[in-house]
Design a protein around this motif. Structure first.
Motif, PDB file in Angstrom:
ATOM      1  N   ASP A   1      -0.953  -6.052   3.758  1.00 29.23           N
ATOM      2  CA  ASP A   1      -2.205  -5.307   3.674  1.00 29.23           C
ATOM      3  C   ASP A   1      -2.304  -4.580   2.331  1.00 29.23           C
ATOM      4  O   ASP A   1      -3.192  -4.839   1.532  1.00 29.23           O
ATOM      5  CB  ASP A   1      -2.290  -4.307   4.842  1.00 29.23           C
ATOM      6  CG  ASP A   1      -3.594  -3.512   4.835  1.00 29.23           C
ATOM      7  OD1 ASP A   1      -4.544  -3.933   4.155  1.00 29.23           O
ATOM      8  OD2 ASP A   1      -3.654  -2.468   5.513  1.00 29.23           O
ATOM      9  N   THR A   2      -1.348  -3.698   2.060  1.00 25.76           N
ATOM     10  CA  THR A   2      -1.369  -2.913   0.832  1.00 25.76           C
ATOM     11  C   THR A   2       0.065  -2.767   0.306  1.00 25.76           C
ATOM     12  O   THR A   2       0.995  -2.513   1.075  1.00 25.76           O
ATOM     13  CB  THR A   2      -1.941  -1.498   1.098  1.00 25.76           C
ATOM     14  OG1 THR A   2      -3.201  -1.630   1.758  1.00 25.76           O
ATOM     15  CG2 THR A   2      -2.141  -0.749  -0.219  1.00 25.76           C
ATOM     16  N   VAL A   3       0.218  -2.929  -0.987  1.00 25.06           N
ATOM     17  CA  VAL A   3       1.521  -2.719  -1.628  1.00 25.06           C
ATOM     18  C   VAL A   3       1.467  -1.405  -2.393  1.00 25.06           C
ATOM     19  O   VAL A   3       0.675  -1.244  -3.331  1.00 25.06           O
ATOM     20  CB  VAL A   3       1.871  -3.877  -2.578  1.00 25.06           C
ATOM     21  CG1 VAL A   3       3.221  -3.606  -3.252  1.00 25.06           C
ATOM     22  CG2 VAL A   3       1.911  -5.202  -1.830  1.00 25.06           C
ATOM     23  N   LEU A   4       2.308  -0.451  -1.969  1.00 26.05           N
ATOM     24  CA  LEU A   4       2.373   0.855  -2.631  1.00 26.05           C
ATOM     25  C   LEU A   4       3.610   0.905  -3.542  1.00 26.05           C
ATOM     26  O   LEU A   4       4.342  -0.085  -3.678  1.00 26.05           O
ATOM     27  CB  LEU A   4       2.421   1.962  -1.574  1.00 26.05           C
ATOM     28  CG  LEU A   4       1.238   1.980  -0.580  1.00 26.05           C
ATOM     29  CD1 LEU A   4       1.469   3.035   0.483  1.00 26.05           C
ATOM     30  CD2 LEU A   4      -0.071   2.219  -1.319  1.00 26.05           C
ATOM     31  N   LYS A   5       3.825   2.056  -4.109  1.00 25.56           N
ATOM     32  CA  LYS A   5       4.914   2.180  -5.074  1.00 25.56           C
ATOM     33  C   LYS A   5       6.267   1.900  -4.438  1.00 25.56           C
ATOM     34  O   LYS A   5       7.116   1.195  -5.010  1.00 25.56           O
ATOM     35  CB  LYS A   5       4.886   3.579  -5.689  1.00 25.56           C
ATOM     36  CG  LYS A   5       5.885   3.764  -6.808  1.00 25.56           C
ATOM     37  CD  LYS A   5       5.713   5.128  -7.465  1.00 25.56           C
ATOM     38  CE  LYS A   5       6.717   5.298  -8.616  1.00 25.56           C
ATOM     39  NZ  LYS A   5       6.557   6.630  -9.276  1.00 25.56           N
ATOM     40  N   SER A   6       6.487   2.445  -3.256  1.00 21.15           N
ATOM     41  CA  SER A   6       7.794   2.274  -2.621  1.00 21.15           C
ATOM     42  C   SER A   6       7.728   1.536  -1.292  1.00 21.15           C
ATOM     43  O   SER A   6       8.754   1.101  -0.772  1.00 21.15           O
ATOM     44  CB  SER A   6       8.456   3.633  -2.398  1.00 21.15           C
ATOM     45  OG  SER A   6       7.642   4.435  -1.539  1.00 21.15           O
TER      46      SER A   6
END
Length: 760
Positions: free
Chosen positions: A53-58
């Motif tokens: 869905d979403t790739v964040l920093k960590s």
């Protein structure tokens, strides 16, 4: 042992503070989780079919669509959370209901409890519409019921809640025997239409929608701790006793019920109210809360009471002498759904979430034990000068309002409306959820069904006091006619639906529309009449037997739809009004007659001749405009731009130039006045313009006279200007005894629209 049972149940229940966070998850169509970037757990999820869905920093958020069963369970759970039930389960569980035998359990998908009630809910869902038999499951509940009730009362001893079992289904129809069993065990079935109704009501009312739910579930059961004594005036009006009083909104909300015209209330016909509007409710709430507003006009209700002890008027010792009206104390029934709101639902529910619901009072006029049909009449009278009642809602109300009329005309109106409702609301009908019932707009209107049945011989002909001519299915018995016509139509259209497969539900199809119902039903009527004329069926033949004789004709209809050309389908779809309905019906007649020449369709030959004549006139007008108002002007303009004053000599092929010049000279020899003389350009015909266009094709005319979609067809300019050859053929034959077909007219209209609407 009770403590063990209590622990078993409570172990699956959420703390009230956690309900809202769980609700946010249940309302989603997908599962959502997050994992550290690059972790093995994240990879495992992706390998298992989860999507990113979403790739964040960590972290990375992933999701997966919920399974069909889970999606429906969560939807039901979310509904009861939104309705304000403060005790709910975390997930489905098996509930032990026997303190002596832990092996005796009952499966619960949703457990919902408030201060007064407990709902035990099971959910069943199917991807496609099916019928199921729940006989065994319901029989088990019958034997478990006492143990379940005793255990829940033991677990919640302080409230002794009312308990209701609800079977919630999606895309599943129950057998009639199942409905009977549910009634016997005091349980209820909620199909998804009922779930959707309470969702819609919840969206408008918030938790106040629970009043309507409780009224439905526990109708006639006592409301604990309700103060039911109200100062009132007793009077007479229109032959009815009525009571006028003021009451706190909260009290009326508890005993009140609104007969919304909806699937949720179909077992309470007739129903007549529109669904409450959220925008109007907000306006009323603001008016009350912020503006200090109030409503001096009375809410109209009908109080239903079977026993004098539930509703009675205690007259005061002090009365006005010789007054018809009396003053005293009215004892209202202390029961759910004992007061039906005829007028004023928005005013009442405007108080539902107000701080004033127990400190303000609202005026009420209460009639007593009105027949439901009388409630409908009163509702119609009150709303006559307000927002108009839609034709489909009025038609729907006719099904109940006119059923017992002494007029045969009124009875037939009621019969047509009831058939429309059956077709639209019976889950076994191919038109389920496709017919406008009340005010929920669908692809087919009840009005069109009534018009169609009027044109058929199914109902015969009636006057107010006599049956002039019995119908195929109607001989004076409304119930028999209703069952037989509904049965016959459902069988025939189900056969068509199954035969047509995906075409039936295809978006934009020409079958499940007003014209489609009209045309097919009238054709069925024609075929039935053919069978009667040849003594294959008679008045004693059952709907099932008549249907079985119709199979060959139904196959012909299926073949017609499967092989229909797009231009013909567009022609039928764009034919509007009564002529469009007739065209659709007659087109089906032509198709079936091609397979069964022995069938005589009354009026078909005359219709075709009349249509052909009209086609000729329309076609010739279009061709004349294409030739004189478009080709003549545009071709000359382009030639002038290219060849200036020598455009006629240089742009026109030599043969056409010579013939046109000669023809003009011959005509001019007979003309005395110079200003009346003919020009060579005026002597050209439609096919001549094609020769000029072909001569100057690449530079002047290719971009103008290539039909959209034919830019890359093989054959060059000859192929791309073939449409002019076809136009010329139709025009030349049109001068003689030839009839322009509907397909040819459709082709001409297509060319006309392209040249005049797109090219300009």
């Amino acid at each position: 042992m009770i403590e063990d049972l209590r622990f078993t149940l409570l172990d699956y229940l959420l703390p009230e503070d956690d309900i809202q966070s769980q609700l946010r998850l249940k309302k989603l169509d997908v599962y959502k989780e997050s994992y550290n970037n690059g972790s093995s757990a994240l990879q495992d999820k992706i390998d298992a079919g989860w999507e990113i869905d979403t790739v964040l920093k960590s972290k990375t958020k992933v999701f997966k669509a919920k399974e069909n069963d889970t999606l429906f369970k969560d939807k039901v759970w979310a509904l009861f959370a939104q309705l304000g039930f403060t005790t709910l389960n975390t997930e489905s569980f098996d509930f032990c209901y026997d303190k002596k035998d832990y092996a005796l359990t009952h499966h619960i998908d949703v457990f919902a409890k408030d201060d007064e009630t407990v709902l035990i809910i099971e959910c069943r869902s199917s991807v496609k519409n099916v019928s199921c038999d729940f006989g065994d499951e319901l029989e088990q509940i019958k034997h478990k019921k006492a143990g379940i009730i005793n255990t829940i009362h033991a677990v919640f001893p302080q409230t002794k809640p009312k308990i209701k079992y609800i079977l919630c289904t999606r895309n599943i129809g129950l057998l009639s025997e199942n409905e009977t069993t549910l009634n016997k065990i005091d349980a209820i079935h909620f199909p998804e239409e009922v779930i959707d109704y309470y969702y819609a009501l919840s969206a408008q009312l918030g938790t106040a929608a629970r009043y309507q739910l409780l009224g439905s579930l526990f109708a006639g059961q006592e409301i604990p701790d309700l103060d039911n004594k109200i100062p009132a005036i007793e009077g007479k009006m229109g032959g009815h006793t009525y009571y006028s009083f003021s009451i706190e909104p909260e009290k009326l909300l508890k005993i009140g019920y609104v007969l919304h015209r909806n699937k949720a209330n179909e077992n309470m016909m007739p129903t007549y109210q529109r669904l409450i509007k959220k925008t109007r409710l907000k306006e009323i709430h603001k008016f009350i809360e912020e503006d200090g507003g109030y409503f001096p006009n009375s809410i109209i209700i009908n109080i239903v009471s079977d026993r004098s002890k539930e509703l009675y008027f205690e007259r005061s010792s002090n009365q006005v002498i010789d007054s018809i009206s009396k003053i005293g104390i009215l004892h209202l029934p202390k029961k759910y759904r004992s007061a039906y709101i005829i007028d004023g639902q928005h005013r009442l529910y405007g108080y539902s979430n107000s701080v004033y619901k127990n400190t303000n009072t609202i005026p009420v006029v209460a009639l007593v034990n009105l027949e439901r049909s009388e409630q409908v009449r009163l509702f119609m009278q009150i709303n006559e000068n307000q927002k108009p009642v839609s034709k489909d809602l009025r038609n729907t109300l006719d099904a109940d309002l006119l059923w017992d009329s002494e007029s045969y005309i009124d009875q037939i109106r009621a019969l047509k409306s009831r058939i429309a409702i059956k077709l639209g609301e019976d889950r076994n009908s191919p038109f389920y959820n496709k017919i406008t019932i009340g005010e929920d707009k669908k692809s087919i209107s009840t009005q069109q069904i009534g018009i169609t049945l009027n044109k058929c011989d199914f109902l015969g002909k009636v006057k107010a006091k006599i049956i002039e001519k019995p119908g195929t299915f109607y001989f004076g018995n409304l119930n028999r006619a209703y069952l037989n016509i509904s049965d016959f139509l459902i069988r025939c259209f189900t056969y068509l639906k199954n035969g047509l497969g995906e075409l039936w539900d295809q978006e934009g199809n020409i079958i499940v529309i007003n014209k489609g119902f009209y045309g097919i039903t009238l054709l069925l009527n024609d075929c039935v009449n053919h069978l009667k004329t040849h003594d294959i069926i008679d008045n004693n033949t059952s709907p099932k037997e008549i249907f079985e004789e119709m199979a060959d004709y139904l196959n012909s209809i299926i073949s017609f739809y499967k092989n229909i050309e797009e231009s013909k389908a567009n022609e039928l779809k764009s034919a509007y009004g009564m002529p469009g309905d007739a065209k659709y019906w007659r087109t089906l007649q032509v198709a079936v007659k091609a397979d069964f020449p022995e069938i005589h369709f009354e009026g078909l030959i005359e219709y075709l001749k009349r249509e052909e004549k009209e086609n000729n006139e329309t076609a010739f007008r279009y061709i004349r405009e294409i030739e004189n108002s478009y080709l003549k002007t545009v071709v000359q303009q382009k030639l002038e731009e290219e060849f200036s004053k020598n455009w006629f000599k240089k742009g026109v092929p030599e043969k056409i130039y010579t013939e046109a010049t000669t023809a003009a000279a011959r005509k001019n020899r007979e003309i005395d006045e110079e200003e009346d003389e003919k020009l060579p350009w005026d002597q050209l015909h439609l096919i001549d313009y094609r020769e000029i266009i072909v001569k100057n094709w690449p530079k002047l005319f290719e971009s103008i006279f290539t039909k959209p979609g034919e830019e890359k067809i093989p054959g060059g300019k000859e192929a791309k200007t073939k449409w002019m050859v076809e136009l010329n053929r139709i025009r030349n034959e049109n001068y003689h005894t030839y009839y322009v077909t509907s397909e040819e007219l459709s082709f001409i209209q297509e060319i006309y629209d392209w040249l005049f609407k797109i090219n300009r």
